[in-house]
Every structure is written in C-alpha cells, then in structure tokens.
Design an enzyme around this catalytic site. Structure first.
Site, PDB file in Angstrom:
ATOM      1  N   ARG A 115       0.823  -1.218   0.000  1.00  0.00           N
ATOM      2  CA  ARG A 115       0.000   0.000   0.000  1.00  0.00           C
ATOM      3  C   ARG A 115       0.850   1.259   0.000  1.00  0.00           C
ATOM      4  O   ARG A 115       0.435   2.309  -0.443  1.00  0.00           O
ATOM      5  CB  ARG A 115      -0.893  -0.002   1.236  1.00  0.00           C
ATOM      6  N   LYS A 140       1.516 -16.475  11.467  1.00  0.00           N
ATOM      7  CA  LYS A 140       1.151 -17.540  12.433  1.00  0.00           C
ATOM      8  C   LYS A 140      -0.333 -17.562  12.745  1.00  0.00           C
ATOM      9  O   LYS A 140      -0.920 -18.630  12.910  1.00  0.00           O
ATOM     10  CB  LYS A 140       1.953 -17.389  13.728  1.00  0.00           C
ATOM     11  N   VAL A 154       6.846 -19.318  13.090  1.00  0.00           N
ATOM     12  CA  VAL A 154       7.155 -19.682  14.480  1.00  0.00           C
ATOM     13  C   VAL A 154       8.626 -19.414  14.783  1.00  0.00           C
ATOM     14  O   VAL A 154       9.513 -19.882  14.056  1.00  0.00           O
ATOM     15  CB  VAL A 154       6.850 -21.168  14.752  1.00  0.00           C
ATOM     16  N   LYS A 159       1.596 -19.838  17.774  1.00  0.00           N
ATOM     17  CA  LYS A 159       2.823 -20.581  17.408  1.00  0.00           C
ATOM     18  C   LYS A 159       2.824 -21.967  18.037  1.00  0.00           C
ATOM     19  O   LYS A 159       3.224 -22.953  17.404  1.00  0.00           O
ATOM     20  CB  LYS A 159       4.050 -19.771  17.846  1.00  0.00           C
ATOM     21  N   GLY A 211      11.965  -9.732  14.395  1.00  0.00           N
ATOM     22  CA  GLY A 211      12.833  -8.752  13.748  1.00  0.00           C
ATOM     23  C   GLY A 211      12.836  -8.946  12.245  1.00  0.00           C
ATOM     24  O   GLY A 211      12.507 -10.013  11.724  1.00  0.00           O
TER      25      GLY A 211
HETATM   26  N1  HSE Z   1       5.464 -10.295  17.923  1.00  0.00           N
HETATM   27  C1  HSE Z   1       6.199 -11.469  17.658  1.00  0.00           C
HETATM   28  C2  HSE Z   1       7.193 -11.689  18.803  1.00  0.00           C
HETATM   29  C3  HSE Z   1       6.926 -11.327  16.343  1.00  0.00           C
HETATM   30  O1  HSE Z   1       7.401 -10.767  19.596  1.00  0.00           O
HETATM   31  O2  HSE Z   1       7.718 -12.771  18.927  1.00  0.00           O
HETATM   32  C4  HSE Z   1       7.438 -12.617  15.819  1.00  0.00           C
HETATM   33  O3  HSE Z   1       6.428 -13.527  15.582  1.00  0.00           O
END
Ligand code: HSE
Length: 434
Positions: free
Chosen positions: A45, A103, A130, A203, A300
C-alpha cells in the site's frame, strides 16, 4: 539457469527484510536454489524507505501480485487474517505456491488453507511463522521425523521475553519496555497479542500439530499472558532459584494433549531459563533423540526474512516436482493426521508457586497448609516474609509438588476465603523441564 519469479505482498518489517536480503545475498541464494530467484512484483500500500524498489514493479493493489500469471510463488507478509487470507486463498486458486510468515493465519485457518493447497497441487510453507529465524518447523517436520515427540516447551514470543528480561535485569516498567519493542518492530500490530499470550498460542498450536501429527486446534489452547507478573514474583523466583519465562507447552498423554501458554517458573540452571531478550528457544523431547534445544532470534526484520527466504529456496528447488514428492505441510500426509483431544487446563498436572498476603496472626499459616494437605498437595518450599514497615499483612510464598490443576483451583478458592488472607492468591505454574 531457470528463473523462478516471486511476488511479495506487504513491505513492512518482514517484507522489507525479505526484499533486502534477497537483493543482497542473491548469488548465495540462487546457488542454493539452483535457479535464479527474481522478485518480479511487490504489492504494497505504501513504499518503504528501507527498500530500493526502483528496479521492481510495485503495485498498490496487492491482488495484482496474486493474479500476475508470471509469478510462481506468492510471499504473503501482510499479517492478520482478513486480507492475508484472501491473498493466500486466491494465490492457491491461481495455482501458485505460497510462503507466509503469518502464524495467526496458519493457526486459525491452516486446515482449510492446506486442504485447498493439496486439492490444487501447490505448497504452502510457513517456516517464519514460528520463532522468527530459528528453523524449528523444518527441525520438527524433517530433522526429528524418526521420533515420537513426547513434549515441547518454548519461549516463542520475543516481545514477551524482552519485556520480562528488561523488567528483571533493569527494573524497567512494563509499558516502557513494550514501547521499545514496538519501535524495534518486534511487537505485533496489536501488542495485546504479545502480552496476552495469543501470539505464543498461535505458534504453539502450529508446533504441536507438527509434533503430534494432528490438525490445528487453536480454539482449544489455554492462554495466559504476562501482564499480571509483579516485580516481587520476579524477585521471589530468583530467591528460590528459578526464572519466570512465558512458555508455550505441548505434551502428549494417552488421553489427550496439553496445549498451554502461561508464565512459568523454570529452574535457573536449565539452558532455556537463560534465554533472554528478544531471543526465542524451543526445547523438544523426542523418544529417540532425547531433549534438543533450538535457539535464536525470534522476531525482527532480517531474522524473520531469513526463515521466509529458506521457504522460497525450498519451493524454488521443487517447483517442478510432483506434489506427492513434497514434504507435507504438517509433516505427516493429510490422511494420517489424527484428531487428538486437547485436555482442559483443569486436567493438567504441574507444580505451583503461590503468593498470598495474610494478616500476621497466629494460626494463619497452619490453616493455609491444612487446606493444601487436605487435597494431597505437598509443600516443597515455604517462605514467610516479615511485614514491611507499617504493614499488617505479610507475603507468604509456597512452592508445591505436582498436583492436578483442579485440586489447586479448589485449594486457592478456600485460601482466598480465609478471613486473614488479603486479596487474590497469585499462582504461577512451575515446570522442571527435565
Ligand atoms: N510479535 C512477535 C514476537 C513477532 O514478539 O515474537 C514474531 O512472531
């Protein structure tokens, strides 16, 4: 060399990482894939200043990527379960392989998505869904294929682990650390997914299906977040030789499977208890291999891109292979997946840390211990602190043996009903992970 054309949908944290790593490591990636992987189109977008897309076709209509006849692999990095689901289903309908880091989408709609992909003879790969950059999906699906997995336990939310680590090490406030995690791109768009444990539950459900050969059952997972962890619980954990970690635990029993996410006391000498910051780790106990531990960055931009691209390479390698020669989405062929009951949390058995606040009067402690012993709950450790200056109530900390959650619920109810007990009893489950 053959060219495999891919389209990337979404150019946020993971999308930009994927674009940049493919551009930067093109020679290595192509050598491993045995073909030339070309980003033919990006659907986003808005532009992302972190990416130089000047030589790439960029469309604002994300579905333009999915309907591009040249594209063989659609990489879905939008997130969420609305547009992302439409993108994935449309890509499958159009005969394209899909790579996703999503996930929530796999945990909640994976059964439907994999069925559609099987019917169409295309693959859906989700290594990045995951534990960020850790290749845990491949480890469970392929590396541990010989094993009957008995249980697994993982720190699978980087944001939650980052918050708990900073609170413990630096005494920072919950809100302050969460804001930093958001700025660094670790946290979900809706950070309650991180702190309430929903992200970890997504996850865990995926890992459990791979480990135990069963369809995905997100709605049955027990989920408890970290928001109620108080600084004194962190201190008492240290005092007792434990660390508090937000764990996802899946364990197979004859009568069903435990599937639970909650803060957990772990003995500090376990390797996994020392996994700090945004790192993730998953401990898997297989009957043949024993315990194995997988560790690395759990969130990340480029760590997650690393996992996304590993799927792109895999799919590019076997794009021309027959569907039956590919690794099945959940590790086992669909006809051999077995529905297993997920045990309600009241049925699990574990040890407990309890913290209560009681008036400093004779007989209170003996009433508390009587309530526990009436239910066959044995005390492993008990600490009563001195009252703080000007306070009438004292903190009492109890570590118990292994007991059914149902019995502990009933004991906590009775303890809270004691006149001398002030407020709610804090309960944190304890896992020895040995
Ligand atoms: N928000 C997720 C975490 C990002 O902090 O693990 C990765 O899935």
């Amino acid at each position: 060399m053959k060219t495999v054309k891919i389209g990337i949908c979404g150019l946020g944290t993971v999308g930009s990482g994927t674009f940049n790593v493919i551009s930067r490591n093109q020679a290595e990636i192509n050598a491993r894939a045995g073909c030339n992987i070309e980003i033919t189109q990006v659907g986003a977008r808005r532009d992302n200043p972190a990416c130089d897309t000047s030589n790439t076709q960029v469309s604002r209509d994300i579905f333009g990527v999915v309907s591009n006849p040249e594209i063989e692999i659609v990489v879905e990095l939008i997130g969420g379960t609305t547009i992302a689901k439409d993108v994935v289903m449309k890509a499958i309908e159009n005969g394209k392989h899909v790579v996703t880091a999503n996930k929530a989408l796999i945990a909640e709609f994976g059964n439907e998505i994999f069925a559609a992909a099987n019917a169409k003879g295309v693959a859906v790969a989700y290594e990045a869904a995951v534990a960020g950059g850790i290749p845990i999906i491949r480890a469970l699906r392929e590396g541990l294929a010989a094993n009957k997995v008995e249980w697994l336990a993982g720190i699978i939310n980087g944001t939650g682990n980052f918050i708990l680590t900073e609170m413990r090490d630096k005494g920072r406030s919950f809100e302050d650390v969460l804001a930093e995690a958001q700025a660094l791109g670790y946290a979900e768009a809706d950070p309650t997914f991180d702190v309430e444990g929903i992200d970890a539950a997504h996850k865990l459900v995926i890992l459990a299906s791979l480990a135990f050969g069963m369809p995905l059952q997100f709605d049955k997972a027990y989920c408890e977040g970290i928001a109620h962890i108080a600084p004194q619980d962190v201190e008492y954990a240290n005092e007792l030789g434990y660390r508090i970690k937000h764990l996802g635990i899946a364990r197979r029993h004859d009568n069903g499977v435990e599937l639970r996410v909650h803060p957990t006391f772990i003995p500090e000498k376990r390797l996994i208890a020392n996994v700090d910051g945004v790192s993730n780790a998953v401990l898997v106990k297989g009957d043949a291999v024993g315990a194995t531990l997988y560790y690395g960055p759990g969130a990340g931009s480029e760590p997650t891109a690393s996992a996304v691209i590993s799927d792109v390479v895999d799919l590019a390698r076997m794009a021309s292979a027959k569907a039956e020669n590919r690794v099945p989405s959940l590790g086992a062929i669909p006809s051999s997946l077995t529905d297993r009951d997920i045990l309600p949390i009241s049925e699990i058995q574990t040890s407990y840390y309890l913290r209560l606040s009681a008036l400093d009067k004779p007989g209170v402690l003996s009433k508390v211990t009587q309530i526990l012993s009436d239910r066959g709950i044995s005390i492993e450790a008990l600490i009563q602190k001195e009252p703080a200056a000007g306070q009438e109530a004292v903190p009492i900390i109890v570590l118990t043996n292994i007991v059914k959650e149902q019995a502990m619920d009933s004991a906590i109810g009775d303890i809270q009903a004691l006149e001398a007990v002030v407020g709610a009893v804090v309960r944190i489950r304890v896992e020895s992970l040995d």
